[in-house]
Design a protein around this motif. Sequence first.
Motif, PDB file in Angstrom:
ATOM      1  N   THR A   1       0.869  -1.168   0.000  1.00 58.86           N
ATOM      2  CA  THR A   1       0.000   0.000   0.000  1.00 58.86           C
ATOM      3  C   THR A   1       0.900   1.209   0.000  1.00 58.86           C
ATOM      4  OG1 THR A   1      -0.055  -0.305   2.350  1.00 58.86           O
ATOM      5  CG2 THR A   1      -2.015  -0.931   1.131  1.00 58.86           C
ATOM      6  N   TYR A   2       0.548   2.154  -0.770  1.00 51.19           N
ATOM      7  CA  TYR A   2       1.499   3.226  -0.970  1.00 51.19           C
ATOM      8  C   TYR A   2       1.498   4.211   0.189  1.00 51.19           C
ATOM      9  CZ  TYR A   2       4.918   4.739  -4.184  1.00 51.19           C
ATOM     10  OH  TYR A   2       6.106   4.996  -4.763  1.00 51.19           O
ATOM     11  N   VAL A   3       0.309   4.487   0.744  1.00 49.10           N
ATOM     12  CA  VAL A   3       0.248   5.371   1.910  1.00 49.10           C
ATOM     13  C   VAL A   3       0.324   4.489   3.140  1.00 49.10           C
ATOM     14  CG1 VAL A   3      -1.116   7.083   3.115  1.00 49.10           C
ATOM     15  CG2 VAL A   3      -1.190   6.940   0.630  1.00 49.10           C
ATOM     16  N   VAL A   4       1.375   4.636   3.952  1.00 44.39           N
ATOM     17  CA  VAL A   4       1.485   3.737   5.094  1.00 44.39           C
ATOM     18  C   VAL A   4       0.634   4.217   6.269  1.00 44.39           C
ATOM     19  CG1 VAL A   4       3.457   2.223   5.038  1.00 44.39           C
ATOM     20  CG2 VAL A   4       3.822   4.658   5.191  1.00 44.39           C
ATOM     21  N   ASN A   5       0.695   5.499   6.591  1.00 37.21           N
ATOM     22  CA  ASN A   5      -0.229   5.944   7.635  1.00 37.21           C
ATOM     23  C   ASN A   5      -0.488   7.442   7.542  1.00 37.21           C
ATOM     24  OD1 ASN A   5       2.219   6.860   8.493  1.00 37.21           O
ATOM     25  ND2 ASN A   5       1.852   6.402  10.651  1.00 37.21           N
TER      26      ASN A   5
ATOM     27  N   ILE B   1      -3.753  19.368  11.000  1.00 37.52           N
ATOM     28  CA  ILE B   1      -3.309  19.175   9.616  1.00 37.52           C
ATOM     29  C   ILE B   1      -2.831  17.727   9.461  1.00 37.52           C
ATOM     30  CG2 ILE B   1      -1.740  19.977   7.827  1.00 37.52           C
ATOM     31  CD1 ILE B   1      -1.592  22.633   9.363  1.00 37.52           C
ATOM     32  N   VAL B   2      -3.489  17.027   8.577  1.00 37.49           N
ATOM     33  CA  VAL B   2      -3.182  15.605   8.419  1.00 37.49           C
ATOM     34  C   VAL B   2      -2.237  15.411   7.232  1.00 37.49           C
ATOM     35  CG1 VAL B   2      -4.146  13.318   8.054  1.00 37.49           C
ATOM     36  CG2 VAL B   2      -5.428  15.016   9.336  1.00 37.49           C
ATOM     37  N   VAL B   3      -1.240  14.641   7.502  1.00 37.32           N
ATOM     38  CA  VAL B   3      -0.246  14.400   6.456  1.00 37.32           C
ATOM     39  C   VAL B   3      -0.250  12.918   6.098  1.00 37.32           C
ATOM     40  CG1 VAL B   3       2.217  14.405   5.952  1.00 37.32           C
ATOM     41  CG2 VAL B   3       1.196  16.305   7.165  1.00 37.32           C
ATOM     42  N   LYS B   4      -0.197  12.678   4.798  1.00 33.19           N
ATOM     43  CA  LYS B   4      -0.089  11.275   4.360  1.00 33.19           C
ATOM     44  C   LYS B   4       1.381  10.868   4.403  1.00 33.19           C
ATOM     45  CE  LYS B   4      -2.481  12.080   0.587  1.00 33.19           C
ATOM     46  NZ  LYS B   4      -3.107  11.925  -0.727  1.00 33.19           N
ATOM     47  N   GLU B   5       1.643   9.733   4.997  1.00 34.88           N
ATOM     48  CA  GLU B   5       3.025   9.255   4.978  1.00 34.88           C
ATOM     49  C   GLU B   5       3.147   8.171   3.918  1.00 34.88           C
ATOM     50  OE1 GLU B   5       6.249   8.843   8.430  1.00 34.88           O
ATOM     51  OE2 GLU B   5       4.569   7.481   8.581  1.00 34.88           O
TER      52      GLU B   5
END
Lengths: 350, 543
Positions: free
Chosen positions: B313-317, B354-358
């Motif tokens: 999965t490309y976005v881990v968290n 602010i949510v950031v995609k890791e």
Amino acid sequence: MVLRKHTSEQAKTGTSQNQYSDKLLENLPRLSDLLKREPIQVEKLVAEAIRTKGVRKILSELDKVLKGLGDVALDLLSSLAIGRHVLIMGPVGVGKTTLAETIAEILAIADPPYIEVACHSHMTATELTGDIDIAVALQAGLDHPLAFIPGPLVLAHGRILILDEINRLNPYSQAALLQALQEHYVYIRGFRIRSDFLVIATSNPAEYSGVYELSEALADRMKVIEINYPDREVLRGILEWKSNALLEHLGVKVPDFLVELTTNFVTLLVQDSNIEVGPSIRSAIFALANAMSRAWLEGREPSINDLKVELVENMVSTIRGNFSSEQEKKEYLLKKFDEALIIAKRSYKR
Amino acid sequence: MVETELPLDPISLINQVLEHVYEYLSSDSRVIRPGSIRSYEAAAADIYFRILLEQGNLDEDKLREIITRVGIQNLLLSVETQNPEEKKLILEEAFEYALNRVLRGFDEFAKQGHAPKKRELEQKQATGDRASSGTGQLRARSRTGSERRPGERGEEETDLNVLTSSVSEDVSLSGLRQGQAMYSGRTASLRTTGEIVNTQVEEVSMNDEMEQMISTIYEAFYGGVGTVNFMNLAQLINMFVRYDANIIKKVQVLKKLEKYLRGYGLVGQTTYTKLTQGDKKILEEFRRRTRGYSSDMAQMKVMKFVGSDRYPTYVVNMREFKFGDSYSNIDLYKTAINISRKSLMGKMITSRDIVVKEYANVKSIDLVLCLDVSGSMRELSWGMQKIDIAKDAVSKYVQFLTNTNDKLALILFNFRADVLWTLHQVKKYWKYMLYLLSYVYAGGGTNLAHALERAREVLSKSKSSAKHIVCVTDGRTVNAQLCIREVMRLRRQGATVSTIAIGENSDDDLLMKISRMGGGLFIKISNIHDLSKALIIDKLHFL
């Protein structure tokens, strides 16, 4: 009386017929003669023939039948002269078989100079070697000329054996051929017959359909000579010369422009990557001649449209390529013809 | 008898050449069987007789040509290589190598001993006069020659000398400087003799080097009749460097070749001579944009054969914003919800909202793109060549990948496949990739199986756990069975395969089968303008 006369006459003609057929029978080889055969060094005969004729003369004689194949012919001669069998490979209609036949004829190492076999996939080994007819043998004895009908492998003794389309030869007959090449003897029901010959085989490149691969041992004994499409200028010369030869008795001559056009068309197709199996030169020649004869029939001048129709009709069955249907292929060819026409017009204006 | 001691008589010359050919073939890894003794014997005798048939009109080029051609004719069916289509090429390489070895040996000999050479020359003139005195004698020579089998030479030494001298004259006289330059040029195409070339190329003047390049390219394109031998850009570049060389090296090679490619009309007319560098860039970009549009009319069909759990999965968290995070990684949707909720509740907005995609940056995918550059890609679509549109699509794809840590390799295939560049990180090298890409041209047949084989070679060096192959093709391939087998092997290596089919001509059944077995996507687009979209869909599938 009358009746008797009649019968005697009949008897007379009957005997003369018998005498005639007896003569023919005498010409047929008997098994006992075949068994007495001496080994012949065919390569020596070939070298002798080359020496007495001279290379120049051979090439000039060849030039009367085929043009632009001088180098290939020398390759062929050199390997025959050292006793190496040859496989001529090339696309349909570039003159493989004609080259083999002509060279064999020019060399003329025996009479007849060559035996030709048109190979096909259902050929049996006995078809190549020949077999003893038991019924005849029982009635007339084993040595009767008709008891053993020799096949091409036996007949080719001291000659050149031309195997046309050897890629269609199935493995069973390949084995028979291999034995003859290897041991120089052909075995028929326990009889051993000497047979020395040189093979000139012709073949289409292996990607063509309906093909058996040559067995390794057989392939190892063959040298491959490739014939490719001739250069544009040579091709033009061939087309002009051959089509005019076909039309000689009609008294018409092919216009220069049509030859140029056909040459362009063929070269375009040869270079095209969509086409796997290219056009045959033979079909191009006949298309030219056909267009001319059509015009001759109707008593008018030949038109470009005649040639267009004939070219496509003549070639559509041999060309294979990246097409999903026959219709698509036809349309593609028509498109290519228009391209060739444009090029020819352009070069003609100059 | 000086001449009989020289290594110049045709029989020993032929024998030496054939020995070297055998040596080359048996050391080459691509060759399974270097040929039978019978075929070598026949080749030796045949070449000798063929030379005799020429009746003395031999120059050095002709001699080389005859030895190579007749030799290959004799060995062709006896030698076995892993890839039957390569056989002729390998044999040509072997003969070139052998001839260079043998003939250069002669040159050295000639350099060492000037005195004997002079003597030899005088003798030659004498014999030459004798030979030209009558054609009858010439024929006599060939007569005795043809009787002699190569095994039992020696008795007729006097006769041999005449022939020997005529051959040796050609070799030693015209040979020296000129010839050497030519040889080293030819060997440039041989990877195995690289070291020898290095020492020699320096001796050759610049002019000669250009001559060599021209002749090499010319041979590459027009040497073989028919389209089977048409070389794609990757093959051409790999003649000068190893296929897995660094992309920068390949760019250097291409810069040298550029002139000649342009000369043969293989590069589009994008020479804006009067423009400045900046203008050029703008024009290029404009061209790329306008060409790369995707029409709404065209149809696109996507079929998935993917098990979703198998892929990283490309976005881990998702996590809160930390100082230093890139703004492009902010998940706008979630952030907006957070902010609106907080403002509704009348609370303070903090950086936690602010949510950031890791992204799984550690885990990058190794991508191999196989691009069809067969002749059919030269056809026009909406007034532009398909290959140009495909190039633009790939360049878009490359630019898209610059945001990731993925590595990309590009394989071009027509009748044969070769690696244009091997796995390189797109982030670092994208400029070079775009440069190389702009020179890709089309022509020749279609052989997907070979491309897959090459892809497997490339991927075998990859250490990444995620490997993916994308095949773009618009036609029917040869060797459909082999394709399936290659896909099976790739699958065992842990790679996945997607296919993109363009237009009506493509072999959808095969491509679908490949994607099903490869566990990737099958995308069918009716119009090549959708290629960039399709590539990105394929890529996004792993996001």
